[in-house]
Write a protein that holds these residues in place. Structure first.
Motif, PDB file in Angstrom:
ATOM      1  N   GLU A 285     -18.450   2.038 -31.616  1.00 19.50           N
ATOM      2  CA  GLU A 285     -17.947   3.089 -32.501  1.00 19.50           C
ATOM      3  C   GLU A 285     -16.719   3.792 -31.906  1.00 19.50           C
ATOM      4  OE1 GLU A 285     -20.841   6.154 -33.219  1.00 19.50           O
ATOM      5  OE2 GLU A 285     -19.482   7.292 -34.519  1.00 19.50           O
ATOM      6  N   GLY A 286     -16.798   4.097 -30.593  1.00 16.58           N
ATOM      7  CA  GLY A 286     -15.682   4.779 -29.945  1.00 16.58           C
ATOM      8  C   GLY A 286     -14.488   3.864 -29.745  1.00 16.58           C
ATOM      9  N   GLN A 287     -14.743   2.638 -29.309  1.00 13.74           N
ATOM     10  CA  GLN A 287     -13.666   1.722 -28.951  1.00 13.74           C
ATOM     11  C   GLN A 287     -12.769   1.323 -30.117  1.00 13.74           C
ATOM     12  OE1 GLN A 287     -12.693  -0.211 -25.730  1.00 13.74           O
ATOM     13  NE2 GLN A 287     -13.101   1.969 -25.495  1.00 13.74           N
ATOM     14  N   ARG A 288     -13.366   1.169 -31.301  1.00 13.42           N
ATOM     15  CA  ARG A 288     -12.540   0.702 -32.415  1.00 13.42           C
ATOM     16  C   ARG A 288     -11.541   1.771 -32.870  1.00 13.42           C
ATOM     17  NH1 ARG A 288     -15.954  -0.578 -37.575  1.00 13.42           N
ATOM     18  NH2 ARG A 288     -13.835  -0.652 -38.422  1.00 13.42           N
ATOM     19  N   LEU A 289     -11.787   3.024 -32.496  1.00 12.97           N
ATOM     20  CA  LEU A 289     -10.840   4.086 -32.866  1.00 12.97           C
ATOM     21  C   LEU A 289      -9.479   3.860 -32.209  1.00 12.97           C
ATOM     22  CD1 LEU A 289     -13.177   7.198 -32.505  1.00 12.97           C
ATOM     23  CD2 LEU A 289     -12.400   6.157 -34.637  1.00 12.97           C
ATOM     24  N   PHE A 290      -9.485   3.333 -30.961  1.00 14.21           N
ATOM     25  CA  PHE A 290      -8.221   3.165 -30.233  1.00 14.21           C
ATOM     26  C   PHE A 290      -7.266   2.194 -30.936  1.00 14.21           C
ATOM     27  CE2 PHE A 290     -11.119   4.882 -27.058  1.00 14.21           C
ATOM     28  CZ  PHE A 290     -10.349   5.889 -26.497  1.00 14.21           C
ATOM     29  N   PRO A 291      -7.706   0.965 -31.280  1.00 17.74           N
ATOM     30  CA  PRO A 291      -6.780   0.094 -32.003  1.00 17.74           C
ATOM     31  C   PRO A 291      -6.499   0.570 -33.426  1.00 17.74           C
ATOM     32  CG  PRO A 291      -8.914  -0.976 -31.746  1.00 17.74           C
ATOM     33  CD  PRO A 291      -8.932   0.254 -30.897  1.00 17.74           C
ATOM     34  N   GLU A 292      -7.487   1.143 -34.071  1.00 18.31           N
ATOM     35  CA  GLU A 292      -7.289   1.458 -35.485  1.00 18.31           C
ATOM     36  C   GLU A 292      -6.422   2.693 -35.691  1.00 18.31           C
ATOM     37  OE1 GLU A 292     -11.118   1.433 -37.391  1.00 18.31           O
ATOM     38  OE2 GLU A 292     -11.318  -0.726 -37.143  1.00 18.31           O
ATOM     39  N   LEU A 293      -6.572   3.704 -34.848  1.00 17.93           N
ATOM     40  CA  LEU A 293      -5.807   4.941 -35.055  1.00 17.93           C
ATOM     41  C   LEU A 293      -4.578   5.046 -34.162  1.00 17.93           C
ATOM     42  CD1 LEU A 293      -8.725   7.500 -35.495  1.00 17.93           C
ATOM     43  CD2 LEU A 293      -7.343   6.431 -37.258  1.00 17.93           C
ATOM     44  N   THR A 294      -4.602   4.413 -32.976  1.00 19.15           N
ATOM     45  CA  THR A 294      -3.490   4.587 -32.048  1.00 19.15           C
ATOM     46  C   THR A 294      -2.788   3.273 -31.712  1.00 19.15           C
ATOM     47  OG1 THR A 294      -4.833   6.369 -31.149  1.00 19.15           O
ATOM     48  CG2 THR A 294      -2.871   5.892 -29.962  1.00 19.15           C
ATOM     49  N   ASN A 295      -3.255   2.154 -32.241  1.00 16.18           N
ATOM     50  CA  ASN A 295      -2.652   0.834 -31.983  1.00 16.18           C
ATOM     51  C   ASN A 295      -2.718   0.416 -30.519  1.00 16.18           C
ATOM     52  OD1 ASN A 295      -1.704   0.478 -34.767  1.00 16.18           O
ATOM     53  ND2 ASN A 295      -0.236   2.091 -34.249  1.00 16.18           N
ATOM     54  N   GLU A 296      -3.680   0.958 -29.777  1.00 12.25           N
ATOM     55  CA  GLU A 296      -3.870   0.521 -28.395  1.00 12.25           C
ATOM     56  C   GLU A 296      -4.916  -0.592 -28.366  1.00 12.25           C
ATOM     57  OE1 GLU A 296      -3.573   4.217 -25.455  1.00 12.25           O
ATOM     58  OE2 GLU A 296      -4.806   4.635 -27.187  1.00 12.25           O
ATOM     59  N   TYR A 297      -4.910  -1.382 -27.281  1.00 14.77           N
ATOM     60  CA  TYR A 297      -5.957  -2.392 -27.134  1.00 14.77           C
ATOM     61  C   TYR A 297      -7.200  -1.758 -26.539  1.00 14.77           C
ATOM     62  CZ  TYR A 297      -2.409  -5.793 -28.283  1.00 14.77           C
ATOM     63  OH  TYR A 297      -1.430  -6.492 -28.941  1.00 14.77           O
ATOM     64  N   PRO A 298      -8.383  -2.043 -27.111  1.00 14.08           N
ATOM     65  CA  PRO A 298      -9.606  -1.462 -26.559  1.00 14.08           C
ATOM     66  C   PRO A 298      -9.933  -2.093 -25.203  1.00 14.08           C
ATOM     67  CG  PRO A 298     -10.136  -3.031 -28.288  1.00 14.08           C
ATOM     68  CD  PRO A 298      -8.629  -2.909 -28.269  1.00 14.08           C
ATOM     69  N   ALA A 299     -10.548  -1.302 -24.326  1.00 12.62           N
ATOM     70  CA  ALA A 299     -10.926  -1.836 -23.015  1.00 12.62           C
ATOM     71  C   ALA A 299     -12.036  -2.870 -23.158  1.00 12.62           C
ATOM     72  CB  ALA A 299     -11.368  -0.699 -22.104  1.00 12.62           C
TER      73      ALA A 299
END
Lengths: 343, 514
Positions: A285-299
């Motif tokens: 749940e937490g990790q998918r926020l990074f690519p979806e909202l900030t375009n970063e790659y999840p760890a």
């Protein structure tokens, strides 16, 4: 709102603030309050804090400041306002914060299982949550992708007067050069930096997005930037980057990535809550926020998310160089930049 | 005595800075001296001189035009000309860069390749057009205070308008122009945001790098001390320029003759001279932001930030009045020790906010330890994260802004008045209440407003020292802009302008003879 009312509110607010500062000091820790010091300020982070508040029924208090200010503030008066969690961008900064003794070891099997070893501290002082890749963006109509090999291509005389990059004081450039120093040695890295500087189309100015815009406008043909600015521009309507493409400078041992990470603060009042926050951030749940909202790659690489632009950019191999090497080389990197004449 | 006390309190951060600098190894300084120190110093000096000179030219010409001539819209321009002061330099820089970068929307719209606002010239452009109101305000007040009799006399004795301006007008207002230009130069020396973004390698950029790349606050402090010496030189030049000149104008107010009416082409030219700085300093960058803000969905509510900004600005403005007055009285006493101490405090204006904040943090930790020791426990938190620390930092940083207008306001209260009043049997307290306060009120309120506006725009110290739950508009705008999301930064920046503009406009109500 009437002026009078807002004035009243202001006065009340001031009184409350003064009171708070007077009664501060050593109060009883509130078990339901998590204090986070963060040098990130992205929509994904706010979404994460909110989701954590709702999931755990706690309050999250955040203080944001740029990376180095943050470290200094924790160092100077962490005792009177102790953070529970410290989040910062760049593995070198994570290393530096750790050198300052800001992190406490926190073991978590869950985190060790999910986060690759190259993206976390060996003794659990900090855990990487997301990453950004330092890439080369080029104009499709003016640059043949076959002419690009890796970061060394930016120093190629063929690109004289065609390269854009931001200034050397920028942490992303410093970390990249810190990694290249480890890869190539100081002499070759300095030679590279001075040749890149000689290839500049213009004096370094603006941020990464401005370098991408300069390529789009034809002022330069290649630019050294973080992938996530390019992804953001590709997803927005304001910028047209359709004529540009991302080149992954993968030549062994891989693309330089910049890690954002979090650690439990030494002196945390709620260390368990702090660790559970980091675990929450590493959950699906937490990790998918990074690519979806900030375009970063999840760890956590196994996480599924939806982001067409990131998907279209394709897969790449990341340089697994540890944060301690990057952090340890940062000072040298700035010296090398200074000597190489990269402003 | 007062001066010494003031210097002790507000000189403490500077002292902490010196101690911090002395604690360093000097190794970074040696590296930077062999690589980029010359470039850093040259850029800083060049930028300060260039910005100060252009700001002085704009400020003096506009002040001259609105005080000496009558033309359509003159009254409106009198206060419109102050407004660019409301524009934070970093906001103007972001906005102008976006407007003039290659392929920008503006370039596409008008179909002309504009010169990009970047480098030393670009930064000087930003500073000159956002800071010239310092010169304009002081020069205009001075022109009004001196009336125009001497000018009329010069003209009637056969001097041309330029000759009269150069020989009589300029020398009379020279102290005010020098003070305004010194403020501009010091603000330029302390800036980090504009120089960094537009790619100018100034000493401040070197200071921040010492810290961010080398993790070495001591090295940062060492370069900050170099900068401080630079600022003291500027202050010295300003004092020198002012000289020992004290012009006592014997004109009664009723003797002021009317403004020369302008017509036709001259009137248009006057309007143009006034419109250009307002447009370049405020209207164009603000319009660009408004355009961006309309198109963009705000990410978070900014109500808390509005309240935080208002709270900090009002409190700091009131504190600044108290401090500015205290310092001005101490200066008036003429004791050399007091004067030297206050000049030292004023130089703090040129210390970059980030460095000042670190020095203050260091100083406060020591004070806190003292307080804890005296009270036997932590009943009072004054270190970072308390509003105390932040308010203290603002006063230490903006002391120059508070002191200069108070000093010039008290300067109008001539010694003969004191003596006359005392001879007529007034007590010192009566002299203060009946003579000093009414005469100096406008200058003092100007000090409060100027500091309030500075505080609203201030960024680095606010970021480092603010309490956890205190949001401000400048911080909100910066957070988005530093992540290169100018469109998201536009709304908080515009709201900041919406508060600063009326505050700035109020400056106009406070001028003498208004």
């Amino acid at each position: 709102m009437s002026i009078k009312r807002s004035l009243k509110q202001g006065m009340a607010c001031f009184a409350a603030a003064l009171l708070a500062s007077c009664t501060g000091g050593e109060t009883e820790p509130d078990p339901d309050k998590l204090v986070i010091y963060s040098s990130r300020h992205y929509d994904s982070d706010y979404a994460l804090y909110k989701a954590f508040e709702e999931a755990k029924g706690v309050t999250v208090e955040v203080i944001e400041a740029d990376g180095d200010l943050l470290i200094e503030r924790v160092r100077a008066d962490g005792a009177s306002n102790p953070p529970d969690v410290i989040i910062t961008v760049d593995s070198g900064r994570l290393w530096r914060a750790d050198q300052e003794g800001l992190f406490a070891p926190a073991e978590s099997e869950f985190l060790n299982e999910r986060i690759p070893a190259s993206m976390r501290h060996a003794d659990g002082h900090w855990y990487g949550l997301s990453s950004r890749a330092r890439v080369i963006v080029y104009a499709r109509d003016r640059v043949d992708a076959d002419a690009l090999a890796g970061y060394e291509s930016l120093a190629d005389p063929a690109f004289e007067g065609r390269v854009c990059a931001r200034s050397s004081g920028n942490i992303y450039n410093i970390s990249l050069l810190a990694a290249l120093i480890d890869r190539w040695g100081e002499t070759r890295a300095q030679d590279w930096a001075s040749k890149v500087a000689a290839n500049f189309a213009r004096a370094p100015q603006g941020g990464d997005s401005d370098q991408i815009r300069a390529v789009a406008a034809g002022e330069c043909d290649v630019a050294l930037v973080n992938h996530y600015y390019f992804a953001r521009m590709a997803r927005s309507e304001e910028d047209d980057v359709s004529g540009l493409a991302v080149f992954w400078p993968e030549a062994s041992p891989g693309v330089h990535v910049n890690i954002s990470g979090a650690g439990v603060a030494s002196g945390a009042r709620n260390p368990e809550l702090a660790l559970s926050f980091i675990e929450f951030a590493a959950s699906d749940e937490g990790q998918r926020l990074f690519p979806e909202l900030t375009n970063e790659y999840p760890a956590v690489t196994s996480v599924s998310y939806s982001n067409d632009v990131l998907d279209a950019m394709g897969k790449f191999t990341a340089d697994p160089l540890s944060g301690s090497v990057i952090g340890g080389n940062q000072e040298l990197a700035q010296r090398v930049f200074d000597r190489a004449g990269w402003p | 005595m007062l001066g010494a006390l003031l210097a002790a309190v507000f000189g403490l951060p500077l002292l902490a800075l010196l101690v911090l600098a002395a604690s360093g190894s000097g190794e970074y300084l040696a590296h930077i001296a062999s690589t980029r120190l010359t470039e850093f110093s040259r850029s800083s000096a060049l930028l300060a001189i260039l910005s100060g000179a252009v700001a002085a030219i704009i400020g003096v010409s506009c002040a001259w035009i609105v005080t000496r001539f009558e033309f359509a819209g003159r009254k409106l321009f009198e206060w419109l000309l102050i407004l660019p002061l409301a524009m934070p330099g970093y906001v103007a820089a972001y906005s102008w860069y976006a407007l003039t970068a290659p392929g920008s929307r503006l370039e596409q719209l008008i179909g002309i390749d504009l010169p990009t606002v970047s480098g030393i010239a670009g930064a000087a452009f930003i500073f000159a057009f956002t800071l010239y109101p310092y010169v304009f305000l002081l020069a205009r007040n001075s022109l009004e205070a001196h009336g125009r009799l001497s000018w009329d006399v010069a003209r009637s004795l056969g001097a041309g308008p330029w000759q009269a301006f150069a020989k009589v007008g300029l020398p009379l207002i020279w102290p005010a122009v020098a003070a305004g230009t010194a403020l501009v130069a010091m603000e330029v020396l302390a800036d980090y945001g504009v120089a960094d973004f537009l790619g100018v390698s100034t000493l401040t950029v070197g200071i921040v790098r010492a810290w961010s790349s080398f993790g070495d606050p001591a090295a940062a402090a060492q370069i900050a001390v170099i900068l401080l010496f630079g600022a003291l030189i500027f202050l010295g030049v300003e004092r020198g320029a002012r000289g020992r000149r004290q012009f006592v104008s014997g004109e009664a107010e009723g003797l002021q003759s009317a403004r020369t009416p302008l017509s036709g082409a001259n009137s248009l030219a006057a309007i143009l001279v006034c419109v250009i700085p307002i447009t370049l300093g405020l209207v164009a960058p603000a319009a660009n932001l408004a355009w961006l803000a309309i198109e963009t969905q705000p990410a978070r509510s900014i109500m808390a930030a509005v309240q935080g900004t208002a709270l900090l600005a009002t409190t700091s403005g009131l504190l600044a009045i108290i401090i500015g007055l205290t310092a001005a009285f101490a200066l008036r006493s003429g004791r050399p020790a007091a004067t030297a101490a206050i000049r030292f405090v004023q130089a703090g204006y040129a210390v970059p906010g980030a460095v000042a904040a670190i020095a203050i943090l260091a100083a406060l930790v020591v004070i806190q330890a003292g307080v804890n020791w005296m009270t036997g426990g932590a009943i009072l938190t004054i270190t970072g994260g308390s509003i105390f620390a932040l308010l203290f930092a603002y006063q230490a940083r903006f002391a120059a802004v508070a002191i200069l207008p108070c000093e010039s306001a008290l300067g109008k209260v001539r010694r003969e008045l004191d003596e006359a009043a005392r001879n007529l049997g007034a007590t010192p307290r009566q002299v203060l209440a009946r003579i000093h306060v009414p005469l100096a009120a406008s200058g003092v309120a100007t000090a409060g407003l100027l500091v309030g506006i500075e505080v609203m725009k201030e960024l680095p110290a606010t970021m480092i020292l603010r309490p956890f739950d205190l949001e401000t508009l400048a911080v909100a705008a910066h957070n988005y802009a530093s992540d290169e999301r100018l469109a998201q930064a536009a709304l908080p920046a515009l709201v900041l302008l919406a508060i600063c503009v009326p505050a700035t406009a109020a400056l106009n109500l406070l001028r003498p003879n208004a």
